[in-house]
Scaffold this motif. Structure first.
Motif, mmCIF file in Angstrom:
data_model
loop_
_atom_site.group_PDB
_atom_site.id
_atom_site.type_symbol
_atom_site.label_atom_id
_atom_site.label_comp_id
_atom_site.label_asym_id
_atom_site.label_seq_id
_atom_site.Cartn_x
_atom_site.Cartn_y
_atom_site.Cartn_z
ATOM 1 N N MET A 132 -8.932 13.706 6.500
ATOM 2 C CA MET A 132 -8.928 15.455 5.922
ATOM 3 C C MET A 132 -8.332 16.140 6.683
ATOM 4 O O MET A 132 -8.261 17.157 7.034
ATOM 5 N N ASP A 133 -6.855 15.799 6.249
ATOM 6 C CA ASP A 133 -5.362 16.767 6.992
ATOM 7 C C ASP A 133 -5.645 17.245 5.845
ATOM 8 O O ASP A 133 -4.170 17.785 5.778
ATOM 9 N N LYS A 134 -5.620 17.326 5.063
ATOM 10 C CA LYS A 134 -5.372 17.886 3.504
ATOM 11 C C LYS A 134 -4.139 18.148 2.119
ATOM 12 O O LYS A 134 -3.463 18.103 1.951
ATOM 13 N N GLU A 135 -3.510 16.493 3.138
ATOM 14 C CA GLU A 135 -2.579 15.814 2.557
ATOM 15 C C GLU A 135 -2.859 13.810 2.092
ATOM 16 O O GLU A 135 -3.766 13.789 3.184
ATOM 17 N N VAL A 136 -2.481 13.232 1.149
ATOM 18 C CA VAL A 136 -2.209 11.872 1.544
ATOM 19 C C VAL A 136 -1.520 11.534 1.193
ATOM 20 O O VAL A 136 0.060 11.539 1.132
ATOM 21 N N THR A 137 -1.835 10.687 2.741
ATOM 22 C CA THR A 137 -0.636 9.882 3.148
ATOM 23 C C THR A 137 -0.598 8.386 3.443
ATOM 24 O O THR A 137 -1.857 7.952 2.942
ATOM 25 N N SER A 138 -0.189 7.679 3.801
ATOM 26 C CA SER A 138 -0.358 5.839 4.366
ATOM 27 C C SER A 138 -1.144 6.178 5.263
ATOM 28 O O SER A 138 -2.499 5.626 6.231
ATOM 29 N N ALA A 139 -1.441 7.076 6.542
ATOM 30 C CA ALA A 139 -2.254 7.340 7.487
ATOM 31 C C ALA A 139 -3.905 7.256 6.571
ATOM 32 O O ALA A 139 -4.644 6.520 7.591
ATOM 33 N N ASP A 140 -4.115 7.861 5.715
ATOM 34 C CA ASP A 140 -4.884 7.307 4.888
ATOM 35 C C ASP A 140 -5.488 6.632 4.437
ATOM 36 O O ASP A 140 -6.823 5.738 4.908
ATOM 37 N N ALA A 141 -4.731 5.178 3.967
ATOM 38 C CA ALA A 141 -4.660 4.034 3.900
ATOM 39 C C ALA A 141 -5.320 3.318 5.132
ATOM 40 O O ALA A 141 -6.445 2.255 5.141
ATOM 41 N N ALA A 142 -4.377 3.092 6.226
ATOM 42 C CA ALA A 142 -4.821 2.819 7.032
ATOM 43 C C ALA A 142 -6.115 2.667 7.677
ATOM 44 O O ALA A 142 -6.817 2.186 8.663
ATOM 45 N N GLU A 143 -6.844 4.543 7.895
ATOM 46 C CA GLU A 143 -7.905 4.653 7.862
ATOM 47 C C GLU A 143 -9.513 3.516 7.580
ATOM 48 O O GLU A 143 -10.382 2.975 7.926
ATOM 49 N N VAL A 144 -8.881 3.767 6.365
ATOM 50 C CA VAL A 144 -9.687 2.485 5.073
ATOM 51 C C VAL A 144 -9.939 0.967 5.581
ATOM 52 O O VAL A 144 -11.083 0.082 6.068
ATOM 53 N N LEU A 145 -8.513 0.551 6.676
ATOM 54 C CA LEU A 145 -8.450 -0.477 6.873
ATOM 55 C C LEU A 145 -9.223 -0.649 7.880
ATOM 56 O O LEU A 145 -9.901 -1.850 8.138
ATOM 57 N N ARG A 146 -9.003 0.414 8.907
ATOM 58 C CA ARG A 146 -9.997 0.035 10.142
ATOM 59 C C ARG A 146 -11.337 0.242 10.231
ATOM 60 O O ARG A 146 -12.074 -0.651 10.728
ATOM 61 N N TYR A 151 -16.141 8.763 0.899
ATOM 62 C CA TYR A 151 -16.412 9.079 -0.422
ATOM 63 C C TYR A 151 -15.145 9.817 -0.296
ATOM 64 O O TYR A 151 -15.039 9.342 -1.595
ATOM 65 N N ARG A 152 -14.421 10.397 0.406
ATOM 66 C CA ARG A 152 -12.831 10.275 -0.042
ATOM 67 C C ARG A 152 -12.561 9.507 -0.418
ATOM 68 O O ARG A 152 -10.980 9.296 -0.983
ATOM 69 N N GLY A 153 -12.737 8.270 0.468
ATOM 70 C CA GLY A 153 -11.555 6.842 0.627
ATOM 71 C C GLY A 153 -12.213 6.031 -0.429
ATOM 72 O O GLY A 153 -10.835 5.215 -0.732
ATOM 73 N N ASN A 154 -12.862 6.707 -1.067
ATOM 74 C CA ASN A 154 -13.189 5.452 -2.499
ATOM 75 C C ASN A 154 -12.892 5.616 -3.861
ATOM 76 O O ASN A 154 -13.360 6.594 -4.470
ATOM 77 N N VAL A 155 -11.320 5.555 -3.871
ATOM 78 C CA VAL A 155 -10.598 5.844 -4.695
ATOM 79 C C VAL A 155 -11.112 5.324 -5.840
ATOM 80 O O VAL A 155 -10.043 5.762 -7.166
ATOM 81 N N ALA A 213 -2.636 9.829 -9.733
ATOM 82 C CA ALA A 213 -3.831 9.998 -10.027
ATOM 83 C C ALA A 213 -4.347 8.281 -9.320
ATOM 84 O O ALA A 213 -4.233 7.779 -9.884
ATOM 85 N N PHE A 214 -6.163 9.152 -8.905
ATOM 86 C CA PHE A 214 -6.916 7.871 -8.886
ATOM 87 C C PHE A 214 -7.718 7.521 -9.579
ATOM 88 O O PHE A 214 -8.296 8.351 -10.250
ATOM 89 N N CYS A 223 -4.721 1.409 -3.402
ATOM 90 C CA CYS A 223 -4.327 2.306 -4.127
ATOM 91 C C CYS A 223 -3.666 3.820 -3.674
ATOM 92 O O CYS A 223 -3.310 4.780 -4.440
ATOM 93 N N ILE A 224 -4.253 4.030 -2.322
ATOM 94 C CA ILE A 224 -3.650 5.008 -1.951
ATOM 95 C C ILE A 224 -2.574 5.828 -1.951
ATOM 96 O O ILE A 224 -1.752 5.859 -2.031
ATOM 97 N N LEU A 225 -2.011 3.482 -1.100
ATOM 98 C CA LEU A 225 -0.187 3.561 -1.098
ATOM 99 C C LEU A 225 -0.051 3.928 -2.126
ATOM 100 O O LEU A 225 1.488 3.880 -2.148
#
Length: 365
Positions: free
Chosen positions: A305-319, A333-337, A360-361, A349-351
């Motif tokens: 929720m830092d208002k951009e999509v990066t590899s850090a978001d994919a890492a959050e899903v894996l954790r 909800y945001r990670g279920n793309v 697009a997702f 998918c995020i990567l």
């Protein structure tokens, strides 16, 4: 030279002389009867009177005279006036008109309720009837009834003539009959009607002692407005309500013109819808606004929720998947793309989105 006539002629002259003397004596008697000579020592009865005001009013000044009603040739006088000090206030005491040119009176007003007067001739006595003492009294504000002003017969009185013999005196007391006044209530002015100030009315005299003054109509003085917003299917209907501060029953309602502006939300910023109501009333413009915040769009893939999509978001899903971290409901909800349950495929998918393999997702259609 002695008249020498005959005997008959001399007798005739003597008779004529006797008749002339007789007629002269009769003439003197007639003149004396018509114009008697006044004795310098004769005493006369005179009246010392105090004037009366039959209709007086509270908080008002009045002139009262002590008068001599007959010419008694006064050479010395001394007397006192007693007045009702509970109803009256003595403003002044001076010599009256009958004392003109005769020297001033000695007047003592040091004791409340009394006026002491003394006088002795220097050149001429008091010859003319009229006022010997003029007093000014002011009735007290709450007074009513009869306020006595009288010759005080308990005090030493002296009225003498040229020979310092006492003169015969009668007395007439006076005073002020103070009428009871009626308060006439004030009438408040309104926006459209004039009013009246409080007045004082004498029902006995049938006159206003204190006239009621006209208070000009206040005119309208509108506050506001107060705004009434009513939601409709397509927006709002708005009324501006103006209430007069001088009379709350005077109300004016004005229908407002309503405009709408909007700023759509983005993934990074909230949007806004703003309604503006405008009215014109008595040459003045008034506006009111009502606005609503449109929440920013959901940015799928932005798990942290830092208002951009990066590899850090994919890492959050894996954790979250391996239970190293628990995501919030919104983060899940945001990670279920990809539209299914959150899993490693969502991280993949995020990567792919980050490296622009996809634009697009799947969940976005």
């Amino acid at each position: 030279m002695k008249y020498k006539g005959n005997k008959a002629q001399r007798k005739c002259c003597r008779m004529l002389t006797i008749k002339c003397k007789a007629w002269a004596f009769v003439l003197v008697l007639l003149v004396s009867a018509a114009f008697p000579i006044k004795s310098a020592t004769a005493t006369e009865t005179m009246c010392l009177a105090v004037t009366t005001v039959s209709h007086a009013h509270p908080d008002t000044s009045y002139v009262i005279d002590a008068t001599i009603g007959a010419n008694a040739n006064i050479y010395v006088m001394q007397f006192a006036i007693a007045y009702d000090s509970t109803r009256l206030e003595l403003e002044s005491a001076t010599s009256g008109s009958a004392m003109n040119g005769l020297g001033g009176l000695t007047i003592n007003t040091n004791i409340a309720g009394y006026v002491y007067v003394s006088w002795e001739t220097i050149v001429e006595p008091i010859r003319d009837a009229g006022s010997i003492l003029t007093m000014s009294f002011r009735t007290k504000e709450s007074s009513e009834g009869f306020a006595s002003i009288a010759i005080d017969t308990t005090e030493s009185m002296v009225f003498t003539n040229e020979e310092y013999s006492p003169l015969n005196i009668t007395f007439e007391d006076g005073g002020l009959q103070i009428d009871s006044l009626t308060v006439v209530d004030a009438v408040d002015a309104t926006c459209t009607c004039s009013g009246l100030t409080e007045g004082l009315f004498c029902p006995i005299c049938n006159v206003f002692i204190v006239e009621q003054q006209i208070i000009e109509a206040l005119g309208h003085s509108f506050l506001g407005p107060e705004w009434l917003w009513e939601e409709t299917d397509i927006g709002y209907d708005v009324e501006a309500i103006f209430i007069c501060e001088n009379d709350s029953t005077h109300i004016h309602r004005v229908e407002a013109e309503v405009s709408c502006t909007s700023v759509p939300p983005t993934y990074t910023q909230n949007g806004e819808i703003r309604y503006t109501a405008t009215v014109s009333f008595l040459d003045n413009d008034y506006t009111d606004e009502k606005s609503f915040i449109l929440e920013s769009l959901i940015l799928f893939g932005d798990v942290n929720m830092d208002k951009e999509v990066t590899s850090a978001d994919a890492a959050e899903v894996l954790r979250h998947i391996v239970h190293l971290k628990t995501l919030s409901e919104e983060q899940v909800y945001r990670g279920n793309v990809d539209g299914g349950d959150i899993s490693s495929s969502d991280a993949a998918c995020i990567l792919r989105f980050v490296v622009k393999i996809i634009t697009a997702f799947p969940v976005e259609g």
